[in-house]
Scaffold this motif. Structure first.
Motif, PDB file in Angstrom:
ATOM      1  N   SER A  95      -8.976  -5.227  -0.016  1.00  0.00           N
ATOM      2  CA  SER A  95      -8.964  -4.783  -1.417  1.00  0.00           C
ATOM      3  C   SER A  95      -7.712  -3.964  -1.613  1.00  0.00           C
ATOM      4  O   SER A  95      -7.380  -3.123  -0.778  1.00  0.00           O
ATOM      5  N   SER A  96      -7.035  -4.192  -2.722  1.00  0.00           N
ATOM      6  CA  SER A  96      -5.830  -3.400  -2.952  1.00  0.00           C
ATOM      7  C   SER A  96      -5.828  -2.883  -4.375  1.00  0.00           C
ATOM      8  O   SER A  96      -6.338  -3.527  -5.286  1.00  0.00           O
ATOM      9  N   ALA A  97      -5.255  -1.717  -4.553  1.00  0.00           N
ATOM     10  CA  ALA A  97      -5.181  -1.114  -5.882  1.00  0.00           C
ATOM     11  C   ALA A  97      -4.046  -0.110  -5.869  1.00  0.00           C
ATOM     12  O   ALA A  97      -3.727   0.464  -4.825  1.00  0.00           O
ATOM     13  N   PRO A  98      -3.412   0.116  -7.023  1.00  0.00           N
ATOM     14  CA  PRO A  98      -2.335   1.126  -7.048  1.00  0.00           C
ATOM     15  C   PRO A  98      -2.917   2.521  -7.010  1.00  0.00           C
ATOM     16  O   PRO A  98      -3.938   2.816  -7.616  1.00  0.00           O
ATOM     17  N   TYR A  99      -2.213   3.382  -6.288  1.00  0.00           N
ATOM     18  CA  TYR A  99      -2.697   4.747  -6.086  1.00  0.00           C
ATOM     19  C   TYR A  99      -1.589   5.706  -6.464  1.00  0.00           C
ATOM     20  O   TYR A  99      -0.449   5.577  -6.024  1.00  0.00           O
ATOM     21  N   LYS A 100      -1.972   6.682  -7.278  1.00  0.00           N
ATOM     22  CA  LYS A 100      -0.983   7.641  -7.723  1.00  0.00           C
ATOM     23  C   LYS A 100      -1.082   8.883  -6.846  1.00  0.00           C
ATOM     24  O   LYS A 100      -2.113   9.548  -6.816  1.00  0.00           O
ATOM     25  N   ALA A 101      -0.017   9.159  -6.127  1.00  0.00           N
ATOM     26  CA  ALA A 101      -0.063  10.304  -5.226  1.00  0.00           C
ATOM     27  C   ALA A 101      -0.020  11.601  -6.004  1.00  0.00           C
ATOM     28  O   ALA A 101       0.612  11.695  -7.050  1.00  0.00           O
ATOM     29  N   LYS A 102      -0.659  12.649  -5.461  1.00  0.00           N
ATOM     30  CA  LYS A 102      -0.734  13.912  -6.192  1.00  0.00           C
ATOM     31  C   LYS A 102       0.461  14.776  -5.824  1.00  0.00           C
ATOM     32  O   LYS A 102       0.322  15.796  -5.158  1.00  0.00           O
ATOM     33  N   ASN A 103       1.625  14.309  -6.172  1.00  0.00           N
ATOM     34  CA  ASN A 103       2.786  15.173  -5.952  1.00  0.00           C
ATOM     35  C   ASN A 103       3.625  15.183  -7.214  1.00  0.00           C
ATOM     36  O   ASN A 103       3.326  14.517  -8.190  1.00  0.00           O
ATOM     37  N   ASP A 104       4.691  15.963  -7.132  1.00  0.00           N
ATOM     38  CA  ASP A 104       5.485  16.155  -8.348  1.00  0.00           C
ATOM     39  C   ASP A 104       6.210  14.887  -8.738  1.00  0.00           C
ATOM     40  O   ASP A 104       6.443  14.631  -9.910  1.00  0.00           O
ATOM     41  N   ARG A 105       6.571  14.115  -7.702  1.00  0.00           N
ATOM     42  CA  ARG A 105       7.331  12.909  -8.045  1.00  0.00           C
ATOM     43  C   ARG A 105       6.467  11.861  -8.720  1.00  0.00           C
ATOM     44  O   ARG A 105       6.965  11.008  -9.418  1.00  0.00           O
ATOM     45  N   GLY A 106       5.171  11.969  -8.504  1.00  0.00           N
ATOM     46  CA  GLY A 106       4.266  10.988  -9.119  1.00  0.00           C
ATOM     47  C   GLY A 106       4.473   9.593  -8.593  1.00  0.00           C
ATOM     48  O   GLY A 106       4.421   8.613  -9.333  1.00  0.00           O
ATOM     49  N   SER A 107       4.733   9.503  -7.311  1.00  0.00           N
ATOM     50  CA  SER A 107       5.000   8.167  -6.751  1.00  0.00           C
ATOM     51  C   SER A 107       3.691   7.394  -6.644  1.00  0.00           C
ATOM     52  O   SER A 107       2.622   7.952  -6.401  1.00  0.00           O
ATOM     53  N   THR A 108       3.805   6.112  -6.859  1.00  0.00           N
ATOM     54  CA  THR A 108       2.619   5.255  -6.737  1.00  0.00           C
ATOM     55  C   THR A 108       2.774   4.368  -5.519  1.00  0.00           C
ATOM     56  O   THR A 108       3.813   3.734  -5.327  1.00  0.00           O
ATOM     57  N   TRP A 109       1.717   4.345  -4.741  1.00  0.00           N
ATOM     58  CA  TRP A 109       1.665   3.428  -3.613  1.00  0.00           C
ATOM     59  C   TRP A 109       0.588   2.394  -3.894  1.00  0.00           C
ATOM     60  O   TRP A 109      -0.261   2.604  -4.743  1.00  0.00           O
ATOM     61  N   THR A 110       0.621   1.323  -3.139  1.00  0.00           N
ATOM     62  CA  THR A 110      -0.475   0.369  -3.187  1.00  0.00           C
ATOM     63  C   THR A 110      -1.397   0.680  -2.029  1.00  0.00           C
ATOM     64  O   THR A 110      -0.995   0.603  -0.876  1.00  0.00           O
ATOM     65  N   LEU A 111      -2.607   1.061  -2.361  1.00  0.00           N
ATOM     66  CA  LEU A 111      -3.574   1.378  -1.316  1.00  0.00           C
ATOM     67  C   LEU A 111      -4.309   0.091  -0.951  1.00  0.00           C
ATOM     68  O   LEU A 111      -4.879  -0.567  -1.812  1.00  0.00           O
ATOM     69  N   ILE A 112      -4.233  -0.288   0.315  1.00  0.00           N
ATOM     70  CA  ILE A 112      -4.871  -1.541   0.731  1.00  0.00           C
ATOM     71  C   ILE A 112      -5.928  -1.224   1.781  1.00  0.00           C
ATOM     72  O   ILE A 112      -5.639  -0.564   2.782  1.00  0.00           O
ATOM     73  N   ASP A 113      -7.125  -1.703   1.526  1.00  0.00           N
ATOM     74  CA  ASP A 113      -8.234  -1.478   2.460  1.00  0.00           C
ATOM     75  C   ASP A 113      -8.473  -2.765   3.247  1.00  0.00           C
ATOM     76  O   ASP A 113      -8.860  -3.776   2.677  1.00  0.00           O
ATOM     77  N   LEU A 114      -8.211  -2.722   4.556  1.00  0.00           N
ATOM     78  CA  LEU A 114      -8.359  -3.933   5.358  1.00  0.00           C
ATOM     79  C   LEU A 114      -9.729  -3.960   6.029  1.00  0.00           C
ATOM     80  O   LEU A 114     -10.263  -2.908   6.373  1.00  0.00           O
ATOM     81  N   PRO A 115     -10.295  -5.153   6.230  1.00  0.00           N
ATOM     82  CA  PRO A 115     -11.575  -5.196   6.925  1.00  0.00           C
ATOM     83  C   PRO A 115     -11.422  -4.794   8.380  1.00  0.00           C
ATOM     84  O   PRO A 115     -10.406  -5.066   9.010  1.00  0.00           O
ATOM     85  N   GLY A 116     -12.442  -4.132   8.896  1.00  0.00           N
ATOM     86  CA  GLY A 116     -12.349  -3.618  10.254  1.00  0.00           C
ATOM     87  C   GLY A 116     -12.998  -4.490  11.302  1.00  0.00           C
ATOM     88  O   GLY A 116     -12.896  -4.234  12.484  1.00  0.00           O
ATOM     89  N   HIS A 117     -13.657  -5.545  10.861  1.00  0.00           N
ATOM     90  CA  HIS A 117     -14.392  -6.370  11.820  1.00  0.00           C
ATOM     91  C   HIS A 117     -13.421  -7.011  12.799  1.00  0.00           C
ATOM     92  O   HIS A 117     -12.324  -7.438  12.425  1.00  0.00           O
ATOM     93  N   ASP A 118     -13.854  -7.125  14.046  1.00  0.00           N
ATOM     94  CA  ASP A 118     -12.938  -7.545  15.099  1.00  0.00           C
ATOM     95  C   ASP A 118     -12.283  -8.884  14.839  1.00  0.00           C
ATOM     96  O   ASP A 118     -11.120  -9.092  15.149  1.00  0.00           O
ATOM     97  N   SER A 119     -13.085  -9.817  14.259  1.00  0.00           N
ATOM     98  CA  SER A 119     -12.489 -11.140  14.117  1.00  0.00           C
ATOM     99  C   SER A 119     -11.503 -11.217  12.959  1.00  0.00           C
ATOM    100  O   SER A 119     -10.688 -12.125  12.902  1.00  0.00           O
ATOM    101  N   LEU A 120     -11.584 -10.260  12.025  1.00  0.00           N
ATOM    102  CA  LEU A 120     -10.701 -10.344  10.858  1.00  0.00           C
ATOM    103  C   LEU A 120      -9.518  -9.421  10.966  1.00  0.00           C
ATOM    104  O   LEU A 120      -8.534  -9.575  10.255  1.00  0.00           O
TER     105      LEU A 120
END
Lengths: 266, 651
Positions: A95-120
């Motif tokens: 799952s991925s979504a843009p994430y706004k960091a809580k700093n002055d620059r207001g940089s946005t990263w893409t937060l990606i959640d990868l599955p943890g299961h061994d086969s994936l």
């Protein structure tokens, strides 16, 4: 007519040939000439733009959430994005979504959640590792003692990956589930991981090569002869504690401030 | 009556859930078990799964990447569940289409899905519909047909006189009108009057006119079917007074008919004439045997007519099919463009031909047949309804999905690091016990020697337990290996003690006992690893399987390795299933020790027909720990999943 006869003399040596070309160009219709030049310019500019865009794609702007199964990655993902609590199940895709960091620059990263299961695990890591600016390794602090070898193996795989070594993204080890009383502290987890990775260096390099001859991960962690420490790595490694569930359970907020602060420092 | 119902995204975020009344346990555990065992292991062929006391059914929505799971008690058999899931899925999609079409995972996080009321309504409807299908109430006597009949008509007399009188009036009517109608219809054949009479008797509830009409309609319908002669049924079952000789219809009545000597008398001189005659014989149609042979049925004439009818129907349906094709010609063109641009969703029919081809390809690469079909089924389930990306064809999408699922199957589900585990056992001051089992001739002893060489190279001391007390020369073979390895790694270099020793008790003894003694000896002498070699045995041989199960159950080894050769085809499935079954059946404890890993041997003999690896990992779910690629000590490798899948998918 004269131009044609000039062009029809191929056996002339180069210099007069160039002269004849120059004559031709000068005698050409200026509008046509301008048209040709504009077309060439457009092509060159397009090439430049393409190169720029292609390289900008590889600008690493992703923050990956990796870890073993049931470490709490998806809940952490939800908390970081919205602060709400939602029930989660084992993920089978990313799952991925843009994430706004809580700093002055207001940089946005893409937060990606990868599955943890061994086969994936490996195939999703393959997909996203080149775009990683930072990797958040989520560890279940409560059952760490039982899982220490699995955690270390995954960590080892991550650290010896050639792409990761080359890019050297920041590694944040988030010791999750701190709300449980038996949870180990970040310092303890760091020490245990160092010890385990020390042993793994030896066993992994002695592991059998694959049947087609390829030897996986020829990178040697840390410095030879000395015990492994995270400071020996080329990338920045930081250990922090967090709790995605939060101390008040489902209704309260999560204790992810330290994680947010670290993400802001990126 | 449902225990729970969840809707969650493939990324793991639960969008909506419902917990049945009185259910306190969380469903997260069972649903995770469902995901791990079914979806991730590509067993998605059938959509139900049982976990402890719960039975779960699920449905994948590949367009919006959602999973719908319903759980109920195993003992209940709810008939409405399948249809219910489909209904819920359709309603959910329709209602939240806008939210679900957004990109990214934020839609799952931020939106709240209030599906409660709709769901309750659907559940009520489903439950009511299932109740409505309860068996219909029995009819009361007044409503039945029997009350309509008079008592007299139901009396069956011998001569049938009284019945005749009863139906006589009706018959006069029918007979008068039937002949009147007959000439109108022309020469249509015989009428079965007695047949009519029998039925008329039973229909005295209806008025005679209606009966006549009905009979007429039936009669003419039957005429239209063809000149089939229905046998005339006798209306009264006559009890035979005496036993009559059975008359076979085909047999002649006398033996005279069986004497063909006269006819065959002029065989030789008249043959040619006869042949010529036969050719010009108008009754025998020369081209009657053209085309497919008719099936072996006695009533071939009837069959013929039936086939004609069916052919007509088929022709009609084909024409009806082709006409929409023609009109769909433009639609087809747009469909193709749509497919290129990327808003086409995959359906079963699109994927069928590609999946068939893929299945055959896998079988050609030595994957077991039913595993190939299960894999293709699971891939189809995963892709159904998925929207394809730009410029991707169906074939490429299916191939990519199949490749991903094959890599997923071959990836180990747990950590595979023998050296680390041996170190762990070392720190606990106990030997690490590995047992090798398998059928005859797969390479157990050879690969045991290779593995002991590898362990010695890494500084561990090995004890081989010769539990193969049956095969001739088994113990001597192991002794030779031990001598060779000791000469390669002399004891002087390794602290004065031999790095490898053999524990044997000769032939004919009990293997489990030898193994137990060997492990005790290793613990006393501080050996790091014990490798137990067992005799090869066929999976059908019950006493030997019992003996193996006893060995494993009693000694509780750390690792049970099944040695299988890469040349095996469909047999692999049978071997592994039976071995696991035997180990599970004969173990005393609740958690029986099953096969923990697979050693794939003789890998150098197959070029790219590497399907046995897939079959074995699919059946057991256990990883392939070692790959044997030759017959010398160095020919031991680990599995590279990507390379194997690459070789498998290569054309």
């Amino acid at each position: 007519m004269g131009k044609k006869t000039d062009a029809e003399m191929p056996e002339n040596p180069l210099e007069p040939y160039i002269e004849s070309i120059r004559q031709q160009l000068e005698e050409q219709d200026p509008v046509l000439l301008v048209g040709v030049i504009v077309a060439l310019a457009v092509v060159i500019i397009t090439c430049v733009f393409l190169k720029y865009f292609l390289t900008s794609k590889t600008v690493r702007s992703a923050v990956l959430l990796v870890g073993l199964c049931d470490a709490g990655k998806t809940l952490l993902f939800i908390r970081l994005l919205s602060g709400k609590f939602k029930r989660t199940q084992t993920s089978i895709t990313d799952s991925s979504a843009p994430y706004k960091a809580k700093n002055d620059r207001g940089s946005t990263w893409t937060l990606i959640d990868l599955p943890g299961h061994d086969s994936l695990r490996s195939q999703y890591l393959e997909k996203f590792k080149s775009a990683a600016r930072a990797i958040v390794f989520v560890v279940d602090s409560a059952i760490f003692q039982k899982e220490v070898r699995d955690v270390a193996e995954f960590f080892y795989m991550l650290l010896t990956d050639t792409v990761v070594c080359r890019n050297a993204p920041t590694l944040l080890v988030a010791c999750n589930k701190q709300d449980i009383t038996m949870a180990k502290s970040a310092k303890l987890i760091q020490q245990q991981l160092e010890k385990e990775l020390n042993t793994l260096r030896v066993t992994r390099s002695a592991a059998l090569s694959a049947q087609d001859g390829s030897v996986g991960g020829s990178v040697y962690l840390g410095k030879k002869g000395k015990d492994f420490e995270f400071s020996q790595l080329p990338m920045k490694v930081e250990f922090l504690e967090c709790s995605a569930r939060g101390s008040k359970g489902e209704d309260g907020g999560a204790d992810v401030e330290s994680l947010e602060k670290s993400l802001a420092k990126l | 009556m449902l225990d729970f119902f969840t809707i969650f995204s493939k990324g793991g975020i639960v969008l909506w859930c419902f917990q049945g009344a009185g259910v306190t346990e969380s469903f997260t555990g069972p649903v995770n078990a469902l995901i791990r065992s079914v979806i991730l292991q590509e067993r998605g062929g059938n959509n139900s799964f049982t976990h402890e006391a719960l039975s779960m059914k699920y449905k994948l929505d590949n367009e919006f990447e959602l999973i719908f799971v319903v759980g109920f008690q195993k003992i209940l058999t709810l008939t409405y569940v399948d249809k219910f899931i489909d209904d819920v899925q359709l309603h959910f999609r329709d209602r939240y289409k806008n939210e679900l079409e957004q990109k990214g995972a934020l839609k799952h996080v931020n939106n709240t899905f209030d599906f409660e009321d709709r769901f309750k309504k659907l559940l009520r409807e489903a439950e009511e519909s299932s109740k409505a299908r309860s068996p219909p109430p029995m009819r009361s006597f007044e409503k039945s047909e029997k009350s309509q009949k008079t008592v007299k008509s139901m009396i069956e007399t011998k001569g049938g006189d009284k019945a005749k009188e009863q139906g006589g009036k009706k018959n006069k009517h029918t007979k008068k009108e039937a002949p009147a109608v007959e000439p109108a219809k022309g020469d249509q054949g015989k009428t079965p009057p007695s047949g009519q009479k029998a039925v008329v008797n039973g229909n005295q509830g209806l008025s005679p006119e209606e009966i006549i009409q009905k009979k007429r309609e039936d009669f003419f319908r039957k005429r239209m079917m063809g000149p089939a002669e229905k046998p005339i049924k006798s209306p009264k079952p006559q009890k035979p007074k005496e036993k009559q000789n059975r008359v076979w219809e085909n047999a002649g009545s006398s033996a005279k008919n069986l004497d063909y000597s006269n006819k065959n008398g002029e065989a030789s001189p008249g043959d040619s004439e006869r042949n010529l005659d036969a050719r010009f014989d108008p009754d025998m149609q020369v081209s009657s045997m053209k085309g497919d042979l008719l099936s072996v049925d006695y009533e071939s004439s009837e069959e013929g007519e039936m086939e004609d009818e069916e052919e007509e129907e088929v022709v009609v349906s084909e024409t009806s099919k082709t006409s929409p094709k023609k009109s769909g010609g433009f639609g087809g063109m747009f469909g193709m463009l749509k497919g290129l641009v990327g808003s086409k969703s995959l359906s079963r029919e699109d994927m069928e031909p590609v999946l068939e081809k893929m299945k055959d390809h896998l079988i050609a690469k030595n994957v077991a047949a039913d595993i190939s079909s299960q894999l293709c089924e699971s891939v189809a389930k995963k892709l159904e309804g998925k929207v394809m990306g730009t410029f991707t064809t169906v074939a490429s999408t299916v191939k990519q999905a199949l490749q991903d699922s094959l890599v997923q199957i071959l990836q180990p589900k747990r950590r595979v690091d023998i050296l680390r585990d041996v170190m762990e056992a070392q720190s606990q001051r106990r030997p690490f016990v590995v047992t090798f089992c398998g059928v005859n001739g797969v390479g157990k002893s050879t690969n045991l020697a290779k593995i002991s060489y590898w362990l010695i190279e890494n500084g561990f001391s090995v004890l081989i337990a010769a539990c193969d007390t049956f095969r001739a020369g088994a113990v001597e073979q192991l002794r030779t290996h031990q001598r060779r390895l000791n000469s390669l790694h002399p004891p002087e270099k390794h602290g004065g003690r031999p790095v490898i020793q053999l524990y044997e008790k000769g032939y004919g003894k009990d293997a489990a006992g030898i193994a137990m003694e060997a492990i005790a000896y290793a613990r006393n002498q501080a050996f790091d690893v014990v490798l137990v070699d067992t005799a090869g045995r066929m999976q059908d041989n019950a006493p030997l399987m019992t003996a193996l199960a006893k060995l494993i159950a009693v000694n509780m080894p750390d690792l049970v390795l099944f040695v299988g050769e890469a040349l095996v085809g469909n047999e692999a499935v049978d071997q592994l299933v039976k071995f696991n079954q035997a180990l599970a059946d004969h173990s005393m404890s609740d958690k029986p020790r099953l096969i923990d890993g697979i050693v794939l041997t003789k890998f150098d003999t197959i070029d790219d027909k590497v399907g046995a690896a897939i079959s074995m990992t699919y059946i057991t779910g256990q990883p392939i720990v070692f790959v044997g690629t030759g017959q010398t000590y160095n020919d031991l490798r680990s599995l590279n999943a990507r390379a194997v899948v690459g070789a498998l998918m290569k054309a």
